[in-house]
Design a protein around this motif. Sequence first.
Motif, PDB file in Angstrom:
ATOM      1  N   ASP A 319       0.868  -1.182   0.000  1.00  0.00           N
ATOM      2  CA  ASP A 319       0.000   0.000   0.000  1.00  0.00           C
ATOM      3  C   ASP A 319       0.910   1.239   0.000  1.00  0.00           C
ATOM      4  O   ASP A 319       1.490   1.575   1.029  1.00  0.00           O
ATOM      5  CB  ASP A 319      -0.881  -0.048   1.259  1.00  0.00           C
ATOM      6  N   SER A 321       0.467   4.254   0.282  1.00  0.00           N
ATOM      7  CA  SER A 321       0.202   5.320   1.249  1.00  0.00           C
ATOM      8  C   SER A 321       0.842   5.006   2.606  1.00  0.00           C
ATOM      9  O   SER A 321       0.921   5.863   3.484  1.00  0.00           O
ATOM     10  CB  SER A 321      -1.304   5.525   1.416  1.00  0.00           C
ATOM     11  N   LYS A 324       6.245   6.408   4.571  1.00  0.00           N
ATOM     12  CA  LYS A 324       6.404   7.818   4.992  1.00  0.00           C
ATOM     13  C   LYS A 324       7.896   8.120   5.156  1.00  0.00           C
ATOM     14  O   LYS A 324       8.656   7.265   5.606  1.00  0.00           O
ATOM     15  CB  LYS A 324       5.724   8.038   6.347  1.00  0.00           C
TER      16      LYS A 324
END
Length: 427
Positions: A319, A321, A324
């Motif tokens: 994924d 998203s 980070k």
Amino acid sequence: MSTKVLIIGSGGREYALAWKLSQSPQVNQIFVAPGNGGTETIAKNIDIGFTNVEELLKFALDNKIDLTVIGQEAASDAGVVDAFQSAGLAIFGPSKAATRIESSKAYSKELMQSQKIPTANFETFTDPDSAIKYVQNRKFPQVIKASGLAEGKGVVIAESFEQAKHAISEMMVKKVFKDSGKTIVIEDFLPGQEVSIHALSDGTEAVLFPPSQDHKQVFDDDLGPNTGGMGVLAPVPWVTKEHLDFAMDKVVKPALKGLKSDNSPFTGCLYPGLMIDGSDVKVLEFNARFGDPEAETYLRLLDSDLYELLISCTIGNLDPSKIKWLPKTAISIALASGGYPGNYEKGKPISGIEDAESVEDVVIMQAGTKITNGKLITNGGRVLYVTALGNDVTDARSKAYKAISKIHFQGMHYRTDIGARPNGVTG
Ligand code: AMP
Ligand code: GLY
């Protein structure tokens, strides 16, 4: 549940993987095969070579390893991933067939051609006479490459016909790279600055890391012979969103599509080396692994759980998203043994690591080290990587060089200009 991870390799990259994975609340125990003097203190070293497929598999089964992570490309080229997957074990890294994007430059160039990935014009040869005939009529410099794995040494930039002929003869007649030089690729020289792109992939989905830049030559101002890499900066300030979109849409995605259609979907870290000249972007090569010391730099910047990310790649569930990055700049600078990348001595005592790590935002990642009689000594060409985080390039550089001033071993040398290149445009 007690989660166990096995990392395969012995360099700074594997130290960085162990360092970052040890911060995951999900990971309880880390093994590194075979590891180095540093991984011995942050994980447990296992004395199995990275191409010993049978022993590695036995160790993973006996010890109920939950995730294996390939650092060294020689391991995936030896078929470690294929063997682990057949045994039903989770492993991060490409199959032997997908590793061909790095292990065969001839295959890699064909893939680029079929997927219309921009790269230097080239021809592939299996006999020296045709290679010499071809290169006679080319404009110099020409780049002569052994097709197989050659530990980063199988590339010669020939400035003249005589140099090209010599390189062809060394690779194909004298066989200095053994079977790796049976097939060679000859390509046009590309001007510009090299940038390393890394993309995590689960076979279908991919996510890009920030752009980074290695410094391959051993001396300041890019002088001297090529090395495995003397220092990496990330992100590279002058690399634009347009460059990155191009890298994703015209390089990474088509490469993954091509590998999939060749029945070898790529799971792992795909690392294209790009040559950027202004807005012009071309692929120099593909690697099927994390770069070293790119990994050391990236894992300082990563602000997500590495275990979760790597596991998600192994089950086809990445994924984007979830990845980070700290809004910082990271730098890694190699401290090398006297004589590297040529012959060098081993066994020199290393001092000052603790002092160096007392500099704010500095972590020392170990590579060519080992512990003998309780003492840390040098055991390879690139010995340590000094990594630092900063608010910008200047801040990261000054912390790293301050830390370096506290470290000592006999013959130690390093570049003083890592991260100091002005921009990506050539004259
Ligand atoms: P490779 O293993 O193909 O990446 O080549 C090793 C190094 O040789 C690269 O990192 C570049 O510094 C240099 N190189 C390779 N191909 C070219 C090219 N076509 N033009 C200029 N430099 C090149
Ligand atoms: N840092 C260059 C490489 O890993 O190939």
